[in-house]
Design a protein around this motif. Structure first.
Motif, PDB file in Angstrom:
ATOM      1  N   TYR A  12       0.896  -1.162   0.000  1.00 32.27           N
ATOM      2  CA  TYR A  12       0.000   0.000   0.000  1.00 32.27           C
ATOM      3  C   TYR A  12       0.928   1.204   0.000  1.00 32.27           C
ATOM      4  CZ  TYR A  12      -3.940  -2.971   1.477  1.00 32.27           C
ATOM      5  OH  TYR A  12      -4.905  -3.938   1.558  1.00 32.27           O
ATOM      6  N   VAL A  15       3.971   1.074   2.319  1.00 37.48           N
ATOM      7  CA  VAL A  15       3.801  -0.032   3.274  1.00 37.48           C
ATOM      8  C   VAL A  15       3.829  -1.379   2.562  1.00 37.48           C
ATOM      9  CG1 VAL A  15       2.285  -1.048   5.029  1.00 37.48           C
ATOM     10  CG2 VAL A  15       2.388   1.434   4.765  1.00 37.48           C
ATOM     11  N   ALA A  17       2.767  -4.576   2.937  1.00 38.80           N
ATOM     12  CA  ALA A  17       1.800  -5.215   3.848  1.00 38.80           C
ATOM     13  C   ALA A  17       1.935  -6.737   3.879  1.00 38.80           C
ATOM     14  CB  ALA A  17       0.378  -4.818   3.459  1.00 38.80           C
ATOM     15  N   PRO A  36      -0.185  -9.788  15.516  1.00 34.51           N
ATOM     16  CA  PRO A  36      -0.552  -8.501  16.098  1.00 34.51           C
ATOM     17  C   PRO A  36      -1.213  -7.576  15.086  1.00 34.51           C
ATOM     18  CG  PRO A  36       1.827  -8.659  15.832  1.00 34.51           C
ATOM     19  CD  PRO A  36       1.263  -9.990  15.468  1.00 34.51           C
ATOM     20  N   SER A  37      -1.793  -6.514  15.590  1.00 36.92           N
ATOM     21  CA  SER A  37      -2.477  -5.535  14.758  1.00 36.92           C
ATOM     22  C   SER A  37      -1.536  -4.996  13.675  1.00 36.92           C
ATOM     23  CB  SER A  37      -2.966  -4.394  15.651  1.00 36.92           C
ATOM     24  OG  SER A  37      -3.700  -3.500  14.881  1.00 36.92           O
ATOM     25  N   GLY A  38      -2.041  -4.930  12.455  1.00 40.50           N
ATOM     26  CA  GLY A  38      -1.264  -4.356  11.362  1.00 40.50           C
ATOM     27  C   GLY A  38      -0.322  -5.334  10.679  1.00 40.50           C
ATOM     28  N   CYS A  39      -0.367  -6.626  11.045  1.00 41.14           N
ATOM     29  CA  CYS A  39       0.606  -7.573  10.474  1.00 41.14           C
ATOM     30  C   CYS A  39       0.190  -8.073   9.090  1.00 41.14           C
ATOM     31  CB  CYS A  39       0.858  -8.738  11.418  1.00 41.14           C
ATOM     32  SG  CYS A  39      -0.496  -9.917  11.504  1.00 41.14           S
ATOM     33  N   GLY A  40      -1.030  -7.747   8.655  1.00 41.02           N
ATOM     34  CA  GLY A  40      -1.429  -8.109   7.293  1.00 41.02           C
ATOM     35  C   GLY A  40      -2.506  -9.186   7.191  1.00 41.02           C
ATOM     36  N   LYS A  41      -3.136  -9.520   8.310  1.00 38.42           N
ATOM     37  CA  LYS A  41      -4.132 -10.600   8.326  1.00 38.42           C
ATOM     38  C   LYS A  41      -5.333 -10.282   7.427  1.00 38.42           C
ATOM     39  CE  LYS A  41      -4.769 -10.183  12.817  1.00 38.42           C
ATOM     40  NZ  LYS A  41      -3.904  -9.047  13.167  1.00 38.42           N
ATOM     41  N   THR A  42      -5.916  -9.111   7.641  1.00 37.81           N
ATOM     42  CA  THR A  42      -7.108  -8.739   6.859  1.00 37.81           C
ATOM     43  C   THR A  42      -6.750  -8.597   5.388  1.00 37.81           C
ATOM     44  OG1 THR A  42      -8.110  -7.667   8.755  1.00 37.81           O
ATOM     45  CG2 THR A  42      -8.925  -6.991   6.602  1.00 37.81           C
ATOM     46  N   THR A  43      -5.573  -8.046   5.121  1.00 40.21           N
ATOM     47  CA  THR A  43      -5.132  -7.894   3.731  1.00 40.21           C
ATOM     48  C   THR A  43      -5.084  -9.257   3.044  1.00 40.21           C
ATOM     49  OG1 THR A  43      -3.818  -5.999   4.410  1.00 40.21           O
ATOM     50  CG2 THR A  43      -3.262  -6.983   2.291  1.00 40.21           C
ATOM     51  N   GLU A 163     -11.949 -11.738  12.587  1.00 36.92           N
ATOM     52  CA  GLU A 163     -12.223 -11.435  13.999  1.00 36.92           C
ATOM     53  C   GLU A 163     -13.717 -11.410  14.281  1.00 36.92           C
ATOM     54  OE1 GLU A 163      -9.609  -9.736  16.203  1.00 36.92           O
ATOM     55  OE2 GLU A 163      -8.031  -9.453  14.716  1.00 36.92           O
ATOM     56  N   HIS A 196      -6.287 -11.900  16.536  1.00 33.02           N
ATOM     57  CA  HIS A 196      -5.026 -11.589  17.211  1.00 33.02           C
ATOM     58  C   HIS A 196      -5.053 -12.183  18.616  1.00 33.02           C
ATOM     59  CE1 HIS A 196      -7.562  -8.041  18.204  1.00 33.02           C
ATOM     60  NE2 HIS A 196      -7.100  -8.332  19.409  1.00 33.02           N
TER      61      HIS A 196
END
Ligand SMILES: Nc1ncnc2c1ncn2[C@@H]1O[C@H](COP(=O)(O)OP(=O)(O)OP(=O)(O)O)[C@@H](O)[C@H]1O
Ligand SMILES: [Mg+2]
Length: 321
Positions: A12, A15, A17, A36-43, A163, A196
């Protein structure tokens, strides 16, 4: 359906990702993406669903290539046979339960048997007789079941969860964990579950993919991840750990005993804090020259007590420096 991800990269802007992701997610298994938050799971989840486009890499569902940058393949989301359940449920408030669940069938222009399909899935998620209710007339757990029913009513092969339980209270979350993984198994779906929360990942999954900063750190069973972590990062992220010998060795709190039970190693320290958790006492013990260690016991010690802690060599997890 097996999911195979090959050399996947996503940026992105600046970033990075997802960094060269390679992994196979097995048919009929429940797999968690933990990190953890921001590690790319949702992406990663969105890329599997076809809602985001990778910058590099290939994705296969069984033998079918659904995405390839090099070969210019990008199968549309609605053709990927995927169901999705999101954190915020995303039910349509102006539609009742029946209409919410029937929506994907109507979108696919399946006009026959809609009623039978919806009734049958309502039974699976234990919401018989609630088809006329609107989302705001349902509890959080019931709404989540409707969201699940809507995701699977059109017979997808893969169901993705982002989540899905984080909006629920702790008791309901425990109950729904069990229900979701059971329903996914029962329907022979491939479940991919983003969280997470390590307890959630450990308790629900056949396979866990641990991620950090766009990388995959480890792929394995819950036992692999907890008992045989491949790196310090995984050891620290999943469960509690006590480190020693300059951070090259670690021991889990539940492996420490107040009495020797065989060949053992001994450390000594002073009790700094005690918390009674119902099933055990959690203590922080200041170990000489090593810092604070956490340990669990079934006996109450006193603050300031000098105690010995024993553990087996075979329970020590070792890492290269
Ligand atoms: N649309 C976007 N535009 C720019 N950056 C994005 C976008 N979506 C995600 N990112 C960035 O990509 C990285 C991965 O985000 P992602 O949403 O996949 O994280 P996550 O693991 O799902 O985190 P969380 O647990 O907080 O949901 C983050 O650094 C995020 O800020
Ligand atoms: Mg996310």
């Amino acid at each position: 359906m097996n999911v195979k991800i090959v050399n996947l990269n996503k940026w992105y802007g600046e970033v990075h990702a997802l960094k060269n992701i390679n992994v196979i997610i097995q048919t009929g298994k429940f797999t968690s993406l933990l990190g953890p938050s921001g590690c790319g799971k949702t992406t990663l989840l969105k890329i599997l669903a076809g809602l985001e486009t990778p910058d590099q890499g290939d994705i296969y569902f069984d033998d079918q290539c659904v995405f390839s940058r090099d070969r210019n393949i990008n199968v549309l989301p609605q053709k990927r046979q995927i169901g999705m359940v999101f954190q915020e449920f995303a039910l349509w408030p102006h539609m009742n339960v029946f209409e919410n669940i029937a929506f994907p069938l109507k979108a696919k222009k399946m006009h026959v048997e809609i009623e039978r399909k919806v009734e049958s899935i309502l039974e699976t998620v234990r919401l018989e007789g609630m088809s006329k209710r609107y989302p705001d007339q349902l509890s959080g757990g019931q709404q989540q079941r409707v969201a699940f029913a809507r995701a699977v009513v059109a017979n997808p092969k893969i169901v993705l969860f982002d989540e899905p339980l984080s909006a629920l209270d702790a008791v309901l979350r425990d109950e729904m964990r069990f229900e979701i993984s059971n329903m996914v198994k029962q329907m022979n779906l491939t479940g991919i579950y983003v969280t997470h929360d390590q307890i959630e990942a450990m308790s629900m999954s056949d396979q866990i993919i641990v991620m950090n900063k766009g990388n995959i750190l480890q792929v394995g069973t819950p036992e692999d991840i907890y008992d045989r972590p491949v790196s310090k990062l995984v050891m620290d992220f999943v469960g509690k750990s006590n480190w020693f010998e300059c951070g090259t060795k670690a021991i889990r709190p539940e492996r420490l005993a107040l009495y020797p039970t065989g060949p053992y190693k001994k450390v000594s320290g002073v009790v700094q804090s005690i918390a009674y958790l119902g099933d055990k006492y959690e203590m922080i013990v200041q170990i000489e020259k090593m810092g604070n260690w956490m340990s669990y016991h079934n006996k109450r010690c006193q603050l300031g007590d000098r105690i010995d802690l024993y553990f087996k060599h075979s329970d020590v997890i070792r890492f290269a420096d």
